[in-house]
Design a protein around this motif. Structure first.
Motif, PDB file in Angstrom:
ATOM      1  N   LEU A 101      32.986  35.987  40.863  1.00 57.91           N
ATOM      2  CA  LEU A 101      33.977  37.059  40.892  1.00 57.91           C
ATOM      3  C   LEU A 101      35.373  36.469  40.800  1.00 57.91           C
ATOM      4  CD1 LEU A 101      31.783  37.651  43.581  1.00 57.91           C
ATOM      5  CD2 LEU A 101      32.534  39.894  42.854  1.00 57.91           C
ATOM      6  N   ASP A 102      36.135  36.963  39.824  1.00 61.07           N
ATOM      7  CA  ASP A 102      37.477  36.438  39.614  1.00 61.07           C
ATOM      8  C   ASP A 102      38.486  37.379  40.285  1.00 61.07           C
ATOM      9  OD1 ASP A 102      39.665  35.043  38.740  1.00 61.07           O
ATOM     10  OD2 ASP A 102      38.942  34.813  36.680  1.00 61.07           O
ATOM     11  N   GLU A 103      38.973  36.977  41.422  1.00 56.25           N
ATOM     12  CA  GLU A 103      39.945  37.739  42.216  1.00 56.25           C
ATOM     13  C   GLU A 103      39.469  39.166  42.525  1.00 56.25           C
ATOM     14  OE1 GLU A 103      44.043  37.328  41.331  1.00 56.25           O
ATOM     15  OE2 GLU A 103      43.787  35.451  40.252  1.00 56.25           O
ATOM     16  N   PRO A 104      38.348  39.294  43.221  1.00 59.95           N
ATOM     17  CA  PRO A 104      37.819  40.633  43.499  1.00 59.95           C
ATOM     18  C   PRO A 104      38.718  41.474  44.397  1.00 59.95           C
ATOM     19  CG  PRO A 104      36.612  38.970  44.759  1.00 59.95           C
ATOM     20  CD  PRO A 104      37.504  38.235  43.799  1.00 59.95           C
ATOM     21  N   PRO A 138      35.026  39.920  35.929  1.00 64.80           N
ATOM     22  CA  PRO A 138      36.228  39.237  35.424  1.00 64.80           C
ATOM     23  C   PRO A 138      37.486  39.634  36.189  1.00 64.80           C
ATOM     24  CG  PRO A 138      35.533  40.962  33.911  1.00 64.80           C
ATOM     25  CD  PRO A 138      34.511  40.909  35.004  1.00 64.80           C
ATOM     26  N   GLN A 139      38.537  38.846  35.989  1.00 65.32           N
ATOM     27  CA  GLN A 139      39.837  39.161  36.572  1.00 65.32           C
ATOM     28  C   GLN A 139      40.317  40.472  35.950  1.00 65.32           C
ATOM     29  OE1 GLN A 139      42.364  35.726  36.429  1.00 65.32           O
ATOM     30  NE2 GLN A 139      44.094  36.731  37.407  1.00 65.32           N
ATOM     31  N   ARG A 140      40.843  41.362  36.789  1.00 64.12           N
ATOM     32  CA  ARG A 140      41.104  42.717  36.324  1.00 64.12           C
ATOM     33  C   ARG A 140      42.043  42.799  35.134  1.00 64.12           C
ATOM     34  NH1 ARG A 140      42.559  46.027  41.240  1.00 64.12           N
ATOM     35  NH2 ARG A 140      44.413  46.583  40.088  1.00 64.12           N
ATOM     36  N   LYS A 150      41.467  28.269  37.413  1.00 68.22           N
ATOM     37  CA  LYS A 150      40.372  28.908  38.168  1.00 68.22           C
ATOM     38  C   LYS A 150      39.526  29.805  37.268  1.00 68.22           C
ATOM     39  CE  LYS A 150      43.343  30.828  40.924  1.00 68.22           C
ATOM     40  NZ  LYS A 150      44.584  30.371  40.242  1.00 68.22           N
ATOM     41  N   SER A 151      40.194  30.699  36.531  1.00 67.70           N
ATOM     42  CA  SER A 151      39.450  31.590  35.623  1.00 67.70           C
ATOM     43  C   SER A 151      38.769  30.776  34.531  1.00 67.70           C
ATOM     44  CB  SER A 151      40.388  32.615  34.983  1.00 67.70           C
ATOM     45  OG  SER A 151      40.969  33.424  35.972  1.00 67.70           O
ATOM     46  N   THR A 152      39.472  29.750  34.064  1.00 67.85           N
ATOM     47  CA  THR A 152      38.911  28.885  33.019  1.00 67.85           C
ATOM     48  C   THR A 152      37.631  28.224  33.507  1.00 67.85           C
ATOM     49  OG1 THR A 152      41.111  28.491  32.110  1.00 67.85           O
ATOM     50  CG2 THR A 152      39.406  26.872  31.554  1.00 67.85           C
TER      51      THR A 152
HETATM   52 MG   LIG Z   1      42.808  33.615  36.843  1.00 65.92          MG
END
Ligand SMILES: [Mg+2]
Ligand SMILES: Nc1ncnc2c1ncn2[C@@H]1O[C@H](COP(=O)(O)OP(=O)(O)OP(=O)(O)O)[C@@H](O)[C@H]1O
Length: 277
Positions: A188-191, A106-108, A70-72
């Protein structure tokens, strides 16, 4: 003598500022479209031959288990990590030409929270693209940064060091920076990771407002119980694309099962998918 305009060509010209558009460019451009996207950090691809079309004026959830890519997918779409193959288009243009239309949170876990800077500085970073790195921020822009902090309920923390905030407060500040960018596409990555119910509500309210303003919002999301409430569109991934479409038709036990394998109990999935119907 010029041929009279038909209704069709008149409508086309009206929507293209007077320039006749070729048939292939007439449809509204997807805020984010990827085709055959493959990214690999080593031998095995992290995402493989992924196609996606995220809609305008909508909230899209990217869903899949840990390590699904997902982040990728977000980073490759942004062009911050190289792709092995595939195409990325942002509002119909290559990502390199559309960076100022994208805001990214980004993801925290991936952010270094120890860098010595204040909350208001972090938000103002979102404005530099408008003034250039060497440009001076005008009073109006500083006011704008403060307004963005206010929108996420963090105005009182403007002069605090970013590293001295709680995780949920930091998340709000990074959302304020994204707001300051005044983008058209928000990634948004996992807000909502690790934030309390009040912060989650505050963030979702801001995102829904962005959608109402016509923006496209795409968020990696882990809480399957809120998908139907928060999102219009879902994209399920596990290295490959599993399914994509409106929540009502795509957020189904079958698709969840395909994305998560045996990791979610069947009854739990049926319950969750029931939320969408
Ligand atoms: Mg991720
Ligand atoms: N910088 C990197 N170097 C090597 N491998 C990486 C790197 N970043 C991610 N990976 C690997 O690529 C795969 C996809 O990672 P990614 O971070 O995109 O997953 P994710 O779906 O965002 O997971 P999570 O839900 O845990 O955030 C994983 O197997 C991960 O270990």
């Amino acid at each position: 003598m010029r041929a009279p305009l038909t209704m069709h060509t008149a409508a086309t010209l009206a929507t293209t500022g007077g320039r006749a558009a070729p048939a292939s460019t007439r449809a509204p451009e997807s805020p984010l479209a990827v085709r055959g996207l493959t990214v690999s950090y080593g031998e095995k691809p992290a995402i493989f031959s992924v196609d996606a079309d995220f809609p305008a004026q909508a909230m899209t959830a990217i869903i899949g288990p840990n390590g699904a890519g997902k982040s990728t997918l977000l980073k490759a779409a942004l062009g911050v990590i190289p792709r092995l193959s595939g195409e990325v288009s942002i509002f119909g243009t290559p990502v390199e030409q559309a960076r100022d239309r994208i805001a990214y949170v980004p993801q925290r876990a991936s952010v270094d929270w120890d860098f010595p800077t204040t909350v208001i500085d972090v938000v103002q970073m979102g404005l530099y693209r408008k003034v250039g790195l060497l440009g001076r921020l005008s009073g109006a822009m500083t006011a704008q940064a403060r307004e963005c902090l206010d929108r996420v309920g963090m105005a009182d923390f403007a002069h605090r060091q970013i590293g001295q905030l709680s995780g949920g407060q930091q998340q709000r500040v990074f959302l304020a920076r994204a707001l300051a960018q005044d983008a058209d596409l928000y990634l948004l990555d996992e807000p909502f990771a690790g934030v309390d119910a009040a912060t989650e509500r505050a963030i979702i309210d801001v995102l829904k407002l962005l959608k109402a303003e016509g923006k496209a919002v795409v968020a990696v999301h882990h809480d399957l119980s809120t998908v139907a409430d928060y999102f219009d569109h879902v994209f399920l991934i596990n290295v490959r694309r599993i399914a994509e479409g409106p929540v009502a038709t795509t957020f189904t036990p079958e698709n969840l099962s395909a994305a998560y394998g045996g990791r979610l109990a069947a009854t739990h999935m049926a319950e969750l998918a029931g939320v969408a119907s």
